[in-house]
Design a protein around this motif. Sequence first.
Motif, PDB file in Angstrom:
ATOM      1  N   LEU A 268       0.818  -1.216   0.000  1.00 39.32           N
ATOM      2  CA  LEU A 268       0.000   0.000   0.000  1.00 39.32           C
ATOM      3  C   LEU A 268       0.850   1.263   0.000  1.00 39.32           C
ATOM      4  O   LEU A 268       0.329   2.364  -0.107  1.00 39.32           O
ATOM      5  N   ALA A 269       2.164   1.096   0.159  1.00 34.45           N
ATOM      6  CA  ALA A 269       3.044   2.263   0.196  1.00 34.45           C
ATOM      7  C   ALA A 269       3.292   2.745  -1.231  1.00 34.45           C
ATOM      8  O   ALA A 269       3.207   1.944  -2.164  1.00 34.45           O
ATOM      9  N   PRO A 270       3.612   4.009  -1.468  1.00 33.59           N
ATOM     10  CA  PRO A 270       3.737   5.013  -0.421  1.00 33.59           C
ATOM     11  C   PRO A 270       2.380   5.568  -0.012  1.00 33.59           C
ATOM     12  O   PRO A 270       1.543   5.828  -0.849  1.00 33.59           O
ATOM     13  N   CYS A 271       2.199   5.712   1.291  1.00 34.24           N
ATOM     14  CA  CYS A 271       1.000   6.345   1.805  1.00 34.24           C
ATOM     15  C   CYS A 271       1.474   7.440   2.749  1.00 34.24           C
ATOM     16  O   CYS A 271       2.190   7.167   3.714  1.00 34.24           O
ATOM     17  N   ARG A 272       1.126   8.662   2.420  1.00 40.98           N
ATOM     18  CA  ARG A 272       1.604   9.782   3.253  1.00 40.98           C
ATOM     19  C   ARG A 272       0.776   9.853   4.523  1.00 40.98           C
ATOM     20  O   ARG A 272      -0.423   9.605   4.507  1.00 40.98           O
ATOM     21  N   LEU A 273       1.430  10.202   5.609  1.00 42.72           N
ATOM     22  CA  LEU A 273       0.710  10.411   6.865  1.00 42.72           C
ATOM     23  C   LEU A 273       0.591  11.910   7.132  1.00 42.72           C
ATOM     24  O   LEU A 273       1.523  12.668   6.865  1.00 42.72           O
ATOM     25  N   PHE A 274      -0.541  12.287   7.648  1.00 40.69           N
ATOM     26  CA  PHE A 274      -0.775  13.669   8.067  1.00 40.69           C
ATOM     27  C   PHE A 274      -1.123  13.673   9.556  1.00 40.69           C
ATOM     28  O   PHE A 274      -1.691  12.707  10.067  1.00 40.69           O
ATOM     29  N   ALA A 275      -0.810  14.779  10.228  1.00 44.91           N
ATOM     30  CA  ALA A 275      -1.279  14.995  11.596  1.00 44.91           C
ATOM     31  C   ALA A 275      -1.901  16.385  11.666  1.00 44.91           C
ATOM     32  O   ALA A 275      -1.632  17.239  10.815  1.00 44.91           O
ATOM     33  N   GLU A 276      -2.732  16.573  12.659  1.00 45.13           N
ATOM     34  CA  GLU A 276      -3.383  17.887  12.867  1.00 45.13           C
ATOM     35  C   GLU A 276      -3.274  18.248  14.340  1.00 45.13           C
ATOM     36  O   GLU A 276      -4.281  18.450  15.008  1.00 45.13           O
ATOM     37  N   CYS A 277      -2.059  18.280  14.854  1.00 43.69           N
ATOM     38  CA  CYS A 277      -1.877  18.557  16.278  1.00 43.69           C
ATOM     39  C   CYS A 277      -1.860  20.053  16.522  1.00 43.69           C
ATOM     40  O   CYS A 277      -1.029  20.770  15.973  1.00 43.69           O
ATOM     41  N   GLY A 278      -2.754  20.518  17.338  1.00 36.66           N
ATOM     42  CA  GLY A 278      -2.807  21.934  17.680  1.00 36.66           C
ATOM     43  C   GLY A 278      -2.216  22.174  19.054  1.00 36.66           C
ATOM     44  O   GLY A 278      -1.157  22.784  19.219  1.00 36.66           O
ATOM     45  N   ARG A 279      -2.896  21.633  20.045  1.00 37.90           N
ATOM     46  CA  ARG A 279      -2.490  21.796  21.440  1.00 37.90           C
ATOM     47  C   ARG A 279      -1.015  21.422  21.642  1.00 37.90           C
ATOM     48  O   ARG A 279      -0.278  22.106  22.337  1.00 37.90           O
ATOM     49  N   LEU A 280      -0.600  20.305  21.004  1.00 40.58           N
ATOM     50  CA  LEU A 280       0.777  19.825  21.171  1.00 40.58           C
ATOM     51  C   LEU A 280       1.796  20.861  20.695  1.00 40.58           C
ATOM     52  O   LEU A 280       2.890  20.959  21.246  1.00 40.58           O
ATOM     53  N   ILE A 281       1.442  21.632  19.677  1.00 40.87           N
ATOM     54  CA  ILE A 281       2.415  22.552  19.074  1.00 40.87           C
ATOM     55  C   ILE A 281       2.470  23.887  19.822  1.00 40.87           C
ATOM     56  O   ILE A 281       3.541  24.412  20.102  1.00 40.87           O
ATOM     57  N   THR A 282       1.298  24.463  20.117  1.00 37.23           N
ATOM     58  CA  THR A 282       1.313  25.818  20.681  1.00 37.23           C
ATOM     59  C   THR A 282       0.839  25.890  22.131  1.00 37.23           C
ATOM     60  O   THR A 282       1.062  26.901  22.791  1.00 37.23           O
ATOM     61  N   GLY A 283       0.197  24.824  22.613  1.00 37.22           N
ATOM     62  CA  GLY A 283      -0.450  24.881  23.926  1.00 37.22           C
ATOM     63  C   GLY A 283       0.461  25.379  25.038  1.00 37.22           C
ATOM     64  O   GLY A 283       0.082  26.258  25.821  1.00 37.22           O
ATOM     65  N   GLN A 284       1.654  24.838  25.098  1.00 40.09           N
ATOM     66  CA  GLN A 284       2.531  25.167  26.218  1.00 40.09           C
ATOM     67  C   GLN A 284       3.307  26.473  26.014  1.00 40.09           C
ATOM     68  O   GLN A 284       4.076  26.870  26.888  1.00 40.09           O
ATOM     69  N   HIS A 285       3.105  27.106  24.877  1.00 39.20           N
ATOM     70  CA  HIS A 285       3.888  28.308  24.597  1.00 39.20           C
ATOM     71  C   HIS A 285       3.054  29.577  24.622  1.00 39.20           C
ATOM     72  O   HIS A 285       3.432  30.591  24.036  1.00 39.20           O
ATOM     73  N   GLY A 286       1.906  29.521  25.298  1.00 42.76           N
ATOM     74  CA  GLY A 286       1.078  30.701  25.457  1.00 42.76           C
ATOM     75  C   GLY A 286       0.829  30.973  26.933  1.00 42.76           C
ATOM     76  O   GLY A 286       0.722  30.041  27.741  1.00 42.76           O
ATOM     77  N   TYR A 287       0.771  32.257  27.300  1.00 48.29           N
ATOM     78  CA  TYR A 287       0.595  32.680  28.696  1.00 48.29           C
ATOM     79  C   TYR A 287      -0.467  33.765  28.730  1.00 48.29           C
ATOM     80  O   TYR A 287      -0.504  34.627  27.855  1.00 48.29           O
ATOM     81  N   LEU A 288      -1.324  33.706  29.728  1.00 46.72           N
ATOM     82  CA  LEU A 288      -2.262  34.814  29.932  1.00 46.72           C
ATOM     83  C   LEU A 288      -1.770  35.600  31.144  1.00 46.72           C
ATOM     84  O   LEU A 288      -1.550  35.027  32.221  1.00 46.72           O
ATOM     85  N   VAL A 289      -1.578  36.891  30.943  1.00 40.27           N
ATOM     86  CA  VAL A 289      -1.051  37.753  31.991  1.00 40.27           C
ATOM     87  C   VAL A 289      -2.189  38.629  32.511  1.00 40.27           C
ATOM     88  O   VAL A 289      -2.891  39.269  31.725  1.00 40.27           O
ATOM     89  N   ALA A 290      -2.389  38.637  33.813  1.00 37.27           N
ATOM     90  CA  ALA A 290      -3.482  39.414  34.405  1.00 37.27           C
ATOM     91  C   ALA A 290      -3.000  40.048  35.708  1.00 37.27           C
ATOM     92  O   ALA A 290      -1.981  39.643  36.272  1.00 37.27           O
ATOM     93  N   THR A 291      -3.759  41.036  36.166  1.00 35.31           N
ATOM     94  CA  THR A 291      -3.382  41.745  37.391  1.00 35.31           C
ATOM     95  C   THR A 291      -4.426  41.502  38.478  1.00 35.31           C
ATOM     96  O   THR A 291      -5.630  41.443  38.180  1.00 35.31           O
ATOM     97  N   VAL A 292      -3.965  41.374  39.701  1.00 33.58           N
ATOM     98  CA  VAL A 292      -4.887  41.211  40.831  1.00 33.58           C
ATOM     99  C   VAL A 292      -5.530  42.572  41.128  1.00 33.58           C
ATOM    100  O   VAL A 292      -4.847  43.564  41.344  1.00 33.58           O
ATOM    101  N   ARG A 293      -6.873  42.573  41.113  1.00 33.56           N
ATOM    102  CA  ARG A 293      -7.613  43.805  41.392  1.00 33.56           C
ATOM    103  C   ARG A 293      -7.984  43.918  42.854  1.00 33.56           C
ATOM    104  O   ARG A 293      -8.059  44.993  43.419  1.00 33.56           O
TER     105      ARG A 293
END
Length: 430
Positions: A268-293
């Motif tokens: 059956l080769a060649p059969c290309r594989l695709f992935a659609e990872c979102g969280r894995l790529i950017t999840g850990q590289h975002g921060y929400l910054v807030a102030t204590v009111r």
Amino acid sequence: MPTLNKKTIPFTLKQIRILARKYPTPFYVYDEAGIRKSIRNLLETFSWNQGFKEYFPVKAIPNPEILNILKEEGCCADCCSVPELMLAKGVGLTGESIMLTSNDTGPEEFKMARQTRAIINLDDPNHLRYIEKLAGLPEVLCLRYNPGPIKQKGRLTWKHLTDQKFGMRKDQLLKTYKQGMKKGIRRFGLHMMIMSNDLNGEHFVDTARICFDFAIELRRTIGINLEFIDLGGGVGIPYRLYQKPINMTAVAEKIRTMYEERVSNGDLAPCRLFAECGRLITGQHGYLVATVRSVKESYKYFAGLDATMADLMRPGMYGSYHHISVLGKQDKGPTVIYDVIGSLCENNDKFAIDRKLPSLAQGDIVVFYDVGAYGRGKVFDFNGKLRPAEFLLRDDGSFQRIRRAETPKDYFRTICGWEVRGEKLKRQEP
Ligand SMILES: *Cc1c(COP(=O)(O)O)cnc(C)c1O
């Protein structure tokens, strides 16, 4: 005691204080270097598969500057609406570098995807006839598989899939592929995503196994060779300190062995594989910054922020955990138990319940971790809360504003017959 992760922040209190003088909190910060590293890792682990592609799900972080970085690294885009398709096209992705994986898809979405010559994932057997009439037959017929309950090693697994709105049964897939062949389509793909924020790497291996077995069956029963198999996303990240990330190198190696046994040996080769990872790529590289009111004591201690659930929906919506640090107090031990709250008139508006933190005071700056996916993308404007800005922390240490915060004018923009003049909402003059 399990070993705990160390979560780090790529900026300092001083940098945030300077930034916040010009642009008040709350805002999101994304770490360019981290995002680049994550995508390179994923592409590297699957580099054994000729033509492997990551279709980044735009919904995870719908900002063209971020998508542009991912495109520079070789990513394609997975979209499910007209604005998301516009985003992908806007950064210069074209044709089959764009995929439409929607469900309950609307005519405008189909039309735009066809015009773009994107790969279209059909989620419903009726969609083949529908799209043919509406926008013409696609060059590639890619169908979304929902395998339902699966027997593996005598055990019934993935029982919950029958409640999932995504995908089609196997008999529906076979029928639809046959119809496509009859209509003259010659290229075929398969899509399956059965995980969601899942930290068990075996489940990604299961996904591949189910798809490979189906590919063999497809070849045997109706003589179709799949050109590609899209394994979807759903790979989780360790939000909590005691959680372990999936070892994607090990997962990719297992998939490789299976590919060689089943796909290559099955001719059956060649059969290309695709992935659609979102969280894995950017999840850990975002921060929400807030102030204590405010810090209020009633029956509990409530730490009130200038951010609300409208800025970060996940805790209120799913009870999700997001780790919190207090900038400048990271070395102080947690001593006080707080509910960390926003100002919505809604008791769900809590970022954390009974969280032990260093003693908080008005003006302290808190940082939420792991909000680089499904953070800013899920904001809403209940209670007249204005949507927050986004900054990109560039490789050179500078902060680039990649989205400004909303103003009241933005909030009222879609109201008919009224407009904001100065600070006032006025009825438009005829
Ligand atoms: C949401 C979604 C993804 C991404 O999921 P992650 O959990 O971010 O990896 C990929 N593909 C489809 C079709 C999706 O709906």
